[in-house]
Structures are given as structure tokens and as C-alpha cells.
Design an enzyme around this catalytic site. Structure first.
Site, mmCIF file in Angstrom:
data_model
loop_
_atom_site.group_PDB
_atom_site.id
_atom_site.type_symbol
_atom_site.label_atom_id
_atom_site.label_comp_id
_atom_site.label_asym_id
_atom_site.label_seq_id
_atom_site.Cartn_x
_atom_site.Cartn_y
_atom_site.Cartn_z
ATOM 1 C CB CYS A 141 -4.214 2.712 6.885
ATOM 2 S SG CYS A 141 -4.445 1.996 5.655
ATOM 3 C CG ASN A 183 -0.368 -0.355 2.345
ATOM 4 O OD1 ASN A 183 0.468 -1.458 2.456
ATOM 5 N ND2 ASN A 183 -0.554 0.378 3.592
ATOM 6 C CD GLN A 230 -2.976 0.118 -2.023
ATOM 7 O OE1 GLN A 230 -3.623 -0.003 -0.827
ATOM 8 N NE2 GLN A 230 -3.126 1.234 -2.559
ATOM 9 C CB THR A 244 -27.396 -7.095 11.381
ATOM 10 O OG1 THR A 244 -28.388 -7.819 12.187
ATOM 11 C CG2 THR A 244 -28.217 -7.062 10.110
ATOM 12 C CG HIS A 288 -11.555 1.903 1.856
ATOM 13 N ND1 HIS A 288 -10.336 2.807 1.627
ATOM 14 C CD2 HIS A 288 -11.486 0.959 2.754
ATOM 15 C CE1 HIS A 288 -9.642 2.101 2.640
ATOM 16 N NE2 HIS A 288 -10.160 1.091 3.068
HETATM 17 N N1 PLP Z 1 -4.386 -4.098 3.966
HETATM 18 C C1 PLP Z 1 -4.072 -3.070 3.284
HETATM 19 C C2 PLP Z 1 -2.832 -3.337 2.208
HETATM 20 C C3 PLP Z 1 -4.308 -1.757 3.232
HETATM 21 O O1 PLP Z 1 -3.914 -0.861 2.345
HETATM 22 C C4 PLP Z 1 -5.647 -1.318 4.241
HETATM 23 C C5 PLP Z 1 -5.960 -0.213 4.377
HETATM 24 O O2 PLP Z 1 -6.150 0.767 3.487
HETATM 25 C C6 PLP Z 1 -6.048 -2.540 4.912
HETATM 26 C C7 PLP Z 1 -5.607 -3.723 4.800
HETATM 27 C C8 PLP Z 1 -7.079 -2.156 5.914
HETATM 28 O O3 PLP Z 1 -8.436 -2.024 5.113
HETATM 29 P P1 PLP Z 1 -9.676 -1.458 5.998
HETATM 30 O O4 PLP Z 1 -9.115 -0.020 6.032
HETATM 31 O O5 PLP Z 1 -10.614 -1.722 4.795
HETATM 32 O O6 PLP Z 1 -9.829 -2.106 7.270
#
Ligand code: PLP
Length: 341
Positions: free
Chosen positions: A282, A115, A143, A201, A165
Site C-alpha cells: 500500500c 498484510n 487482508q 452518491t 480489491h
Molecule cells: N487494511 C489493510 C490490512 C490493508 O492491507 C489495506 C490495503 O491494502 C487497507 C487496510 C486499506 O484498504 P484500501 O486500499 O481499500 O483503502
């Protein structure tokens, strides 16, 4: 999503609205399963990539090994041996072989693409080695989804994580797919949803939005974005491109501007209306040297001077040129500040 949010939408309800919700859930599961190369019954919807990763790692019946450049949701899921990467951020096969031989892990987790750098891991080759010792392979394809093949078969994985997302779907929804016959142990108990593998749910608006985003992925988009990424990198020859020696996703460029702290770069670019990230988006807000870059052998100063530029379906050549202009100005300022006269 708006339609689902407008009415009662609990797929476990027996009345007519519940049956409609169940039918929407099934349709979304079919689309997601197809995108992941899995059977619909082998797909579990989750609250995102983080939960799917944790669910995957909870399937280990013994020691776990994860690459040193994994997302925090994998790295912090529990005790695990780290698989080192080389200077381009690719798993070091000699060290992997040593670890597989000495540790005999029950589960190995290696992401499809990083990422922060976009560096793609040779997952198929890793899968072959895991199979040879009977270890499960989990691949975090959050990613990579929509930017390269991420179906279970193409990856050779036993468990694959995706999240909505990253492809323009809603945040807060993701999925874990597993190979047929794997009896998935739930993390979250207390309800029969998701065939007993994830209680609670279902987030039907999110799930429907996810399926809709999956249906909108255009295969040609990666080629268009790759042209933009190459234009961007060619326009900033004074910066170091991280992972340049490895195969990378088309949309990600991790750039180091020597000696200029990432947060300073971020603020300057933001003033020009350009939004980029420092380290892992993140975890933006905490300004620490990226564990991904330090695992690749970069020193603290370089790792703290790295930004991640992500291009997407809305990016244009004009956007790239605006970035080049703003970033070049920033580099010019840095050079002047460093020169003695
Ligand atoms: N794994 C990777 C490589 C990510 O870049 C991210 C976050 O963007 C995640 C896991 C976590 O995903 P989420 O934000 O949907 O929990």
C-alpha cells in the site's frame, strides 16, 4: 459492472432507472452482509478499507488502543496506545491485559491478519477480553477476507472492515459492518445515503463488482494456495520466513534475504518477470523499514531486507518454481559478493 456503468445508476433517483439501481444496491448489500455475518442494515459501503477503518475508529467515545502492526489507516486515524506484538507478530496478551486494565480503552483495533506477513491474530480471545471491560473491538479484515472466516460472529467483533480489491474486486470500494444496535456516527455528512451513515452518491459499479467478487470466493482455494506457499518456502531454505511460528494466511510469505536490500531484490526479480513487494504494498515507493517488522523486534538491516510474496488465484506451481530459481540466483550473487575471494 459494465451494465451499471452503461446507464444512469443513482439509487436515490425515483424514476425507473433509479429504482433498478436501488434494487441492485440492495442485492449487493445482501450478499456483502451475508459474507460478513451481519444484517444488511448494519453494512455501510465505503470508498475502501482506509475509509472503513477511519469510520470504525471514529466510533470511540474515549481512549483507543491499536496493535503495533496495524495498517497505516488505523495507526494514523488518531491518538492511540500501541499494543505490542511478540517476535512472531502476534499480540502480546500480557501487555494487552496491562493496557486494558490501565487505559480502559473505549475501542480496541486489531487486524484479523497482517498484510505484510500474513500472521493471524487470536481475535476471538481478544474479543473476549474487550467485552469484559466494555470496549468495542474493531477488526480490520481487509487482508483476511476470502482466506479465513471473517464473519462478525466468528471474529466476535463489534466492527469489521473489508475491501474489494483484495479478493479480485474493483479498487476503491469497501465496507464496514457493525453489530446490531450500534448507532454508527458518520464521518461524512451532507446526504442521506447509506441510511445517513455515509453521505455521497453510492459507487454502484464498484459495489456491484464487490458483491460479484464475494460471490466468486471459493473455499477450496486457500488449501491450493497453502500447498504453493509451502513449496515456495521449502525451496528457499537460505531465507528467513517471518512469522513462521504463528498461524498465517495461506497466500502470504514474508522472506528476509540477509544483507540484500529489498529494493535490489525487487528490481532483480522484476527483471525476471516476477512481481513482489517490499514492506507494505500500500505504501510501495517509499522505501522505509517496515513498522510491522520493527514491531516484531527485527533490526533495521533485517527489516530492510524483507520482501512480501503474495500468491493468488492465478498462481501456479510453475510460477513458484520460477520464483525459487530467480531468488536462489539472487541469493547466490549475494553470497559471492560477501565472500572475500
Ligand atoms: N487494511 C489493510 C490490512 C490493508 O492491507 C489495506 C490495503 O491494502 C487497507 C487496510 C486499506 O484498504 P484500501 O486500499 O481499500 O483503502
Amino acid at each position: 459492472m459494465a451494465e451499471v456503468m452503461a446507464g444512469p445508476a443513482n439509487p436515490s433517483s425515483v424514476h425507473a432507472a433509479g429504482r433498478r439501481a436501488l434494487s441492485r444496491l440492495r442485492h449487493a448489500r445482501d450478499i456483502t452482509a451475508m459474507a460478513m455475518g451481519a444484517a444488511p442494515e448494519d453494512v455501510v459501503f465505503t470508498s475502501g478499507g482506509t475509509e472503513a477503518n477511519r469510520l470504525a475508529l471514529a466510533q470511540a467515545d474515549g481512549p483507543v488502543a491499536v496493535s503495533a502492526v496495524e495498517h497505516a489507516s488505523v495507526l494514523e486515524a488518531g491518538p492511540a496506545a500501541l499494543i505490542p506484538v511478540d517476535a512472531d507478530g502476534v499480540v502480546d496478551f500480557d501487555r494487552l491485559d496491562d493496557l486494558l486494565c490501565s487505559l480502559r480503552p473505549a475501542l480496541v483495533s486489531v487486524m484479523a491478519a497482517n498484510n505484510e506477513t500474513g500472521v493471524i491474530q487470536p481475535v476471538v480471545e481478544i474479543a473476549r477480553r474487550c467485552r469484559a471491560i466494555g470496549a468495542l473491538l474493531h477488526v480490520d479484515a481487509v487482508q483476511a477476507l476470502g482466506k479465513m472466516p471473517t464473519d462478525m460472529l466468528a471474529l466476535g467483533a463489534d466492527l469489521v472492515t473489508v475491501s474489494a480489491h483484495k479478493i479480485g474486486g474493483p479498487p476503491g470500494v469497501g465496507a464496514l459492518a457493525h453489530r446490531p444496535g450500534l448507532a454508527l456516527r458518520p464521518l461524512q455528512r451532507g446526504g442521506g445515503q447509506e441510511m445517513g451513515r455515509r453521505a455521497g452518491t453510492e459507487n454502484l459499479p464498484g459495489i456491484v463488482g464487490f458483491a460479484s467478487a464475494l460471490s466468486s470466493i471459493e473455499a477450496a482455494e486457500a488449501g491450493r494456495v497453502a500447498v504453493l506457499r509451502d513449496r515456495l518456502e521449502a525451496g528457499v531454505p537460505f531465507a528467513t520466513v517471518v512469522g513462521q511460528g504463528a498461524a498465517r494466511l495461506a497466500n502470504t510469505s514474508c522472506l528476509i534475504l540477509g544483507g540484500v536490500r529489498a529494493e535490489v531484490q525487487l528490481m532483480r526479480l522484476d527483471l525476471d518477470g516476477i512481481m513482489v513487494s517490499a514492506g507494505a504494498a500500500c505504501s510501495s515507493g517509499k522505501v522505509a523499514a517496515s513498522h510491522v517488522l520493527t514491531a516484531m523486534g527485527l533490526d533495521e538491516v533485517a527489516a530492510r531486507s524483507a520482501i512480501r510474496v503474495s500468491l493468488g488465484w492465478a498462481s501456479t506451481a510453475q510460477d513458484v518454481d520460477r520464483f525459487i530459481e530467480s531468488y536462489s540466483r539472487l541469493a547466490g550473487l549475494a553470497t559471492r559478493a560477501a565472500s572475500p575471494t
